[in-house]
Design a protein around this motif. Structure first.
Motif, mmCIF file in Angstrom:
data_model
loop_
_atom_site.group_PDB
_atom_site.id
_atom_site.type_symbol
_atom_site.label_atom_id
_atom_site.label_comp_id
_atom_site.label_asym_id
_atom_site.label_seq_id
_atom_site.Cartn_x
_atom_site.Cartn_y
_atom_site.Cartn_z
ATOM 1 N N SER A 36 1.092 -9.110 -11.253
ATOM 2 C CA SER A 36 0.442 -8.953 -9.952
ATOM 3 C C SER A 36 0.601 -10.207 -9.082
ATOM 4 C CB SER A 36 -1.029 -8.612 -10.128
ATOM 5 O OG SER A 36 -1.700 -9.670 -10.739
ATOM 6 N N ALA A 37 0.732 -11.381 -9.705
ATOM 7 C CA ALA A 37 0.888 -12.591 -8.905
ATOM 8 C C ALA A 37 2.230 -12.595 -8.171
ATOM 9 C CB ALA A 37 0.786 -13.827 -9.797
ATOM 10 N N ASP A 38 3.187 -11.809 -8.674
ATOM 11 C CA ASP A 38 4.514 -11.801 -8.067
ATOM 12 C C ASP A 38 4.629 -10.813 -6.912
ATOM 13 O OD1 ASP A 38 5.129 -13.644 -9.954
ATOM 14 O OD2 ASP A 38 6.100 -12.243 -11.314
ATOM 15 N N LEU A 39 3.572 -10.061 -6.637
ATOM 16 C CA LEU A 39 3.627 -9.092 -5.536
ATOM 17 C C LEU A 39 3.582 -9.813 -4.193
ATOM 18 C CD1 LEU A 39 1.079 -6.242 -6.347
ATOM 19 C CD2 LEU A 39 3.563 -6.115 -6.413
ATOM 20 N N PRO A 40 4.224 -9.214 -3.168
ATOM 21 C CA PRO A 40 4.037 -9.763 -1.833
ATOM 22 C C PRO A 40 2.580 -9.602 -1.390
ATOM 23 C CG PRO A 40 5.575 -7.909 -1.811
ATOM 24 C CD PRO A 40 5.154 -8.094 -3.210
ATOM 25 N N TYR A 41 2.190 -10.415 -0.431
ATOM 26 C CA TYR A 41 0.799 -10.523 -0.023
ATOM 27 C C TYR A 41 0.153 -9.181 0.335
ATOM 28 C CZ TYR A 41 -3.251 -12.256 2.492
ATOM 29 O OH TYR A 41 -4.508 -12.496 2.915
ATOM 30 N N GLY A 42 0.813 -8.430 1.191
ATOM 31 C CA GLY A 42 0.234 -7.163 1.633
ATOM 32 C C GLY A 42 -0.025 -6.226 0.465
ATOM 33 N N MET A 43 0.906 -6.237 -0.471
ATOM 34 C CA MET A 43 0.741 -5.369 -1.643
ATOM 35 C C MET A 43 -0.411 -5.853 -2.513
ATOM 36 S SD MET A 43 4.406 -4.280 -3.034
ATOM 37 C CE MET A 43 5.606 -3.443 -2.006
ATOM 38 N N GLN A 44 -0.592 -7.169 -2.577
ATOM 39 C CA GLN A 44 -1.725 -7.670 -3.361
ATOM 40 C C GLN A 44 -3.029 -7.143 -2.782
ATOM 41 O OE1 GLN A 44 -1.845 -11.804 -4.245
ATOM 42 N NE2 GLN A 44 0.210 -11.859 -5.087
ATOM 43 N N ARG A 45 -3.104 -7.117 -1.440
ATOM 44 C CA ARG A 45 -4.318 -6.575 -0.808
ATOM 45 C C ARG A 45 -4.499 -5.107 -1.177
ATOM 46 N NH1 ARG A 45 -7.812 -9.513 0.996
ATOM 47 N NH2 ARG A 45 -7.321 -11.367 2.178
ATOM 48 N N ARG A 46 -3.410 -4.368 -1.138
ATOM 49 C CA ARG A 46 -3.518 -2.943 -1.481
ATOM 50 C C ARG A 46 -3.894 -2.764 -2.940
ATOM 51 N NH1 ARG A 46 1.183 -1.582 1.526
ATOM 52 N NH2 ARG A 46 2.282 -0.879 -0.333
ATOM 53 N N LEU A 47 -3.361 -3.660 -3.798
ATOM 54 C CA LEU A 47 -3.696 -3.567 -5.217
ATOM 55 C C LEU A 47 -5.189 -3.818 -5.427
ATOM 56 C CD1 LEU A 47 -3.059 -3.244 -8.169
ATOM 57 C CD2 LEU A 47 -2.231 -5.587 -8.232
ATOM 58 N N GLU A 48 -5.741 -4.741 -4.646
ATOM 59 C CA GLU A 48 -7.193 -4.973 -4.733
ATOM 60 C C GLU A 48 -7.947 -3.675 -4.469
ATOM 61 O OE1 GLU A 48 -9.670 -7.812 -3.777
ATOM 62 O OE2 GLU A 48 -8.696 -9.130 -5.208
ATOM 63 N N ILE A 49 -7.483 -2.937 -3.458
ATOM 64 C CA ILE A 49 -8.157 -1.675 -3.138
ATOM 65 C C ILE A 49 -7.978 -0.680 -4.273
ATOM 66 C CG2 ILE A 49 -8.255 0.256 -1.520
ATOM 67 C CD1 ILE A 49 -7.331 -1.659 0.656
ATOM 68 N N ALA A 50 -6.743 -0.592 -4.776
ATOM 69 C CA ALA A 50 -6.483 0.350 -5.870
ATOM 70 C C ALA A 50 -7.381 0.023 -7.061
ATOM 71 C CB ALA A 50 -5.024 0.271 -6.287
ATOM 72 N N ARG A 51 -7.506 -1.279 -7.338
ATOM 73 C CA ARG A 51 -8.299 -1.693 -8.477
ATOM 74 C C ARG A 51 -9.758 -1.309 -8.291
ATOM 75 N NH1 ARG A 51 -8.750 -7.970 -10.024
ATOM 76 N NH2 ARG A 51 -9.982 -7.895 -8.127
ATOM 77 N N ALA A 52 -10.278 -1.550 -7.091
ATOM 78 C CA ALA A 52 -11.675 -1.189 -6.833
ATOM 79 C C ALA A 52 -11.860 0.319 -6.957
ATOM 80 C CB ALA A 52 -12.087 -1.666 -5.452
#
Lengths: 254, 394, 392
Positions: A149-165
């Motif tokens: 997850s640390a290797d994802l681009p920034y925007g995707m990290q934000r989306r991953l946060e949402i997916a995780r929640a």
């Protein structure tokens, strides 16, 4: 009965009153915005709701029962999930694993079976992974499922946060500046995604955002905080023209 | 009441002040070592496990300097006398070499690890510590343990005697009275011997026995009252050496405080400790500051080592630094690691606690008490006594 | 397909242990003892890896749990053996269970502060607990005080030790293979976020301490009954550091790494015990050669960004250069009579070399031998694939 109800919620850190007597209620199905200038106490509000901090006074009720004093993991189990303003992914885990961690709170197989690698534990792992994969598809992250997850681009990290929640299957989803640092295109995409989430997953969304355009387009109700105090509340049109809000954002009118 | 009695045995609480003073004296050494730990931790967030070994090397430097000054391992000629200059030479040599060793270790072992996970630096530190212990054992005299000869300390015979409570006048009067009575009894005995023609003092006749018993009773009474009088007062006894040790430690700490608070490098040091990255962006030469920190911290350990070995007379082995090192580290954490006054406070508390534990008869648990205190303190104040637990921003 | 594979692997594990046992019968007592101790260190290293590497709780007092297990088993054996009507393997199993239980209780006590303390503070508290336990044991008459105690009966089998090592590895691996391992990793990565995602951080930490310390307790019981003698000296702070080193050197969180590092770090110093004495000249030459080789390798690691083949050539070149230089210098210094006549026993050099290797490995590969990877065919394949990609 409101889904979430804050009544006079207050928290002090030493001499600083970070959130002062804030009251609002979020109804089931709302797309609710929490806005305000920097340091207004928005994130602190989230921390109060999710049990990171305990309010000094006032009450926070979720589906009618008192939340304050409940530890964060219990709050998540009750059905409130959040994202973080400063992205806090489990960095060395893969995208998929990040989401499975959140889905894990609905596990039904006890730890010993996992330690013995019994079929029940394997089946459950598969089930949780499949569930997580479906969420990743919704947020268009499925092709990156095996990436750290640390290797994802920034925007995707934000989306991953949402997916995780979302993987905790919350009734109420708290988004802390989901569009921060996104370009207009990404931000528009996100807007659609959030709407879609509300429609398809029947979630209530409470979000903090700086991007006015984003909030005004998305939210149906808005609360404005400034210096920990609630200064306005209402639909976007009212907020847009509210003198106190303009003052808070633009400084005192000359 | 019963409980305290059985736990503490026959402890005379009148000696408490003396024990506390002993503790403070010992604690000043722990404080000196703890400063090194705390400063390095402050700037690098690294537990410098090799610090105890720097301390050990400092003690050996003092030993060799003492040998060089004529207080060698062989017999010392009686006319060989020492003076304060010798002590200063030992102190300076020890501090200088330790500072160099500290910078050397930093440059070769820690600097390459700076961008690596902290646990990797920690393992390197453990490695350096083991290396110094065992490589030292190859070359340094350590079996049997060598003490620094006490002749090097010119003040070994001097003891500072501070009366705390004057001796009881009442008892003094009684003592005098008893003495008079004793003299009387002695005289009577002698007279009787002379007059009655008793053959000697040891005559077995009823007459002689009576006089003799009277004399013996008087003598016992005189001894008892004398003893009671001697013990009635209270005074602190501090060997000069340990007093010098304490004052030097305090002096060094004050100098350190001045350097850290009032000089440009000190300011830079504080900046690095607050925020490593910002400090480097603001033009602080972080590398140089870290080297300086290691140099100062190690020099303090060197001073502590010299004084410990000279004035407390602990025999040296290459594992000499382990226990004080660990205790000083505990002291640093106790005070709040990264916090300079905290290290001093922690060191003094550690010294006092240890001395008191030995005094009340639990010497076997001496090395455990440090940790017991530490755990209790951390459970209630997770940031240490003077430190503040950082609240993580969410 | 599940059960056949499971049963086969269990059979293979047990069979492998008995095979090792049979092989170990062919070697002398000393070599057999090393095989057993290696197994014990594997248990210690892998169990600490669960606490430290997987759950991220910086515990550096693992030897304490080992000691609790050893003394529990030792004391109970001496006091009660023969009175409960069981003997041999069942008795040993009982002792391991009780050792594990007591160590787990100790683990619980040590784990509780981890709920409030983080990082270095937790580290020093675990270290402290270890020391307190050692000092308390050292002052108990029934436990033989500082001299230690003889443990009867001895139970010296190779297979049981290695079976327990395999069980320990299997438990950790199973944990990581199922979704149940993820909360542990999540706590390591970010406690706050883990809590917000519904992970019961308290429970995860305590569980990690319980399982980790229980296995250390098993290792203690095995040690006590193999050696037939235990003393507080065997469980000093240094032992904790060595276990920690095994975990970090293997690659934090990597189970295979912890296993490999445990065997390597245990064998290296033991093998050095019977090496011939070294002259001062050879020692000095070797030292300089090593430093040169390390500097060269380190430069390659830091600055070289070409294909892997190029890097590998450089590594080999550096090492060869180091060895050649050592030998040349050794011969050169040999001309100086004083250096040639001085000789150092290998026994004394043992720990020096150990410490040196530790520092060098950390300088060159701080992420540990395997990093966070597990050694597996897939991993090797992915490495090869990367190399091919770079070459192409």
């Amino acid at each position: 009965m409101s889904l979430l109800q804050l009544e006079g919620a207050t928290i002090r850190f030493g001499g600083l009153v970070a959130v002062n007597n804030v009251s609002f209620s979020v109804e089931k199905g709302d797309l609710f915005g929490l806005i305000g200038p920097n340091g207004a106490g928005k994130t602190t509000c989230f921390n109060l709701i999710t049990g990171v901090y305990k309010p000094t006074s006032g009450s926070i009720k979720f589906r009618g029962s008192e939340l304050s004093g409940t530890p964060p993991n219990k709050v998540a189990q009750l059905g409130i999930a959040r994202t973080f303003q400063n992205i806090r992914l489990f960095q060395s885990l893969t995208v998929l694993e990040n989401v499975v961690v959140a889905a894990y709170l609905r596990h039904r197989v006890a730890l010993p079976s996992a330690l013995l690698y019994l079929p029940s534990a394997i089946a459950e792992t598969e089930r949780l992974k499949a569930e997580a994969m479906r969420l990743l598809e919704v947020l268009d992250l499925d092709r990156r499922a095996q990436v750290r997850s640390a290797d994802l681009p920034y925007g995707m990290q934000r989306r991953l946060e949402i997916a995780r929640a979302m993987a905790t299957k919350p009734e109420l989803l708290l988004l802390d500046e989901p569009a921060a640092g996104m370009n207009p295109q990404e931000s528009d995409d996100l807007l659609l995604t959030v709407r879609q989430i509300r429609e398809n997953f029947a979630m209530t969304v409470l979000l903090i955002e700086h991007d006015m355009r984003f909030v005004m387009n998305l939210c149906e109700k808005i609360v404005v905080l400034d210096h920990g105090i609630e200064i306005a509340q209402g639909p976007p049109e009212t907020i847009r023209n509210h003198p106190k809000v303009i003052e808070a954002y633009l400084g005192e009118a000359v | 009441m019963d409980l305290t009695h059985s736990l503490l045995g026959a402890v005379d609480f009148g000696l408490l002040p003396q024990q506390v003073v002993n503790g403070i004296l010992l604690g000043s050494i722990y404080a000196l070592i703890a400063l090194g730990y705390t400063m390095v931790y402050g700037v690098l967030r690294l537990i410098n496990f090799a610090h105890g070994e720097v301390f050990m090397l400092g003690a050996y430097v003092s030993l060799f300097v003492a040998w060089g000054l004529g207080f060698g391992p062989g017999p010392v000629s009686p006319d060989q006398t020492s003076n304060w200059v010798n002590l200063v030479i030992m102190l300076v040599a020890s501090m200088g070499v330790c500072a160099a060793v500290g910078m050397f270790i930093e440059f070769f072992a820690y600097r390459p690890m700076r961008n690596q996970p902290r646990i990797a630096s920690l393992i390197t530190a453990i490695g350096v510590s083991l290396l110094l212990q065992y490589a030292g054992a190859l070359f340094l005299p350590n079996s049997p343990p060598v003490p620094i000869r006490e002749e090097v300390n010119p003040y070994r015979a001097n003891v500072l005697d501070v009366p705390l409570k004057p001796k009881s006048a009442d008892l003094l009067a009684q003592t005098k009275q008893a003495q008079v009575a004793l003299d009387e009894a002695e005289r009577t005995l002698k007279d009787t011997v002379a007059a009655e023609g008793i053959k000697s003092e040891f005559d077995l006749s009823p007459e002689g026995k009576k006089v003799r018993d009277a004399r013996n009773a008087a003598r016992t009474k005189a001894t008892v009252t004398q003893n009671a009088y001697d013990q009635s007062g209270l005074s602190l006894r501090i060997p000069y050496g340990q007093l010098i040790m304490f004052l030097t430690s305090i002096g060094l700490m004050l100098i350190l405080r001045h350097v850290v608070m009032n000089t440009a490098p000190g300011r830079a040091m504080r900046a690095v400790s607050l925020d490593y990255d910002s400090a480097s962006l603001m033009g602080v030469n972080v590398g140089r500051i870290i080297t300086l920190t290691f140099a100062i911290g190690s020099a303090l350990a060197g001073a502590g080592a010299m004084m410990n070995a000279t004035f407390l007379g602990t025999p040296l082995t290459t594992f000499f630094g382990m226990q004080p090192g660990v205790k000083a580290f505990v002291a640093a954490v106790l005070g709040g690691i990264g916090n300079i006054p905290g290290a001093v406070l922690g060191g003094l508390l550690m010294g006092i606690a240890e001395t008191l534990v030995v005094w009340v008869g639990y010497g076997d648990y001496k090395d455990a008490i440090a940790f017991v205190i530490l755990i209790l303190v951390l459970l209630f104040r997770p940031g240490g006594l003077l430190g503040s637990a950082k609240v993580e921003k969410v | 397909m599940y059960w056949p594979v499971r049963l086969a692997s269990i059979l293979a594990a047990v069979g492998g242990c008995f095979l090792l046992d049979a092989l170990a019968r062919g070697v002398d007592d000393y070599a057999r003892r090393l095989i057993v101790l290696a197994g014990i260190w594997v248990i210690l290293s892998v169990s600490l890896n669960l606490i430290n590497g997987i759950t991220g709780q910086f515990s550096i007092g693992h030897a304490a749990f080992w000691q609790v297990g050893a003394y529990t088993a030792g004391y109970l054996s001496v006091t009660f053996h023969g009175k409960w009507g069981i003997d041999g393997l069942p008795w040993m199993i009982l002792m391991m269970a009780l050792g594990a239980l007591m160590a787990a209780v100790a683990g619980l006590i040590v784990g509780l502060p981890s709920l409030r303390l983080r990082g270095d503070y937790l580290a020093i508290v675990t270290l402290g607990f270890g020391e307190i336990i050692r000092i308390v044991v050292q002052n108990q008459k029934p436990l033989g005080e500082a001299y230690g105690m003889n443990v009867q009966p001895k139970f010296q089998t190779v297979w049981l030790v290695w079976l327990m090592a395999i069980v320990c590895i299997a438990v950790c691996r199973n944990l990581l293979r199922t979704a149940h391992g993820l909360p542990f990793l999540a706590v390591r990565e970010d406690e706050v976020a883990a809590g917000a995602m519904g992970v019961n951080v308290t429970q995860v930490k305590v569980t990690a301490f319980l399982i980790g310390s229980a296995f250390a307790g098993v290792a203690g019981a095995l040690l006590a009954h193999y050696e037939g003698f235990i003393s507080p000296q065997m469980f000093k702070m240094e032992q904790s550091f060595i276990i920690l080193t095994m975990v970090v050197l293997g690659g934090t969180g990597s189970i295979t790494g912890a296993t490999i590092a445990a065997v390597a770090l245990f064998y290296l110093p033991e093998r050095l015990r019977d090496a011939p004495p070294v002259t001062g000249a050879a020692l000095l030459g070797g030292l300089i050669g090593t430093i040169v080789a390390v500097v060269l390798v380190k430069r390659t690691v830091d600055r070289f960004h070409g294909p892997k083949i190029g890097a590998a050539t450089r590594y080999i070149g550096s090492v060869v250069a180091g060895i050649v230089l050592s030998l040349a210098l050794g011969a050169g210094f040999g001309m100086i009579p004083k250096l040639a006549s001085q000789s150092f026993e290998a026994e004394k050099l043992r720990m020096v070399i150990f410490a040196g290797v530790l520092i060098i490995l950390m300088l060159i590969r701080p992420q540990g031998i395997l990093g966070t990877n597990e050694f597996s065919l897939d991993w090797v394949k992915s490495l090869l694939r990367k190399r091919k990609a770079v070459e192409a």
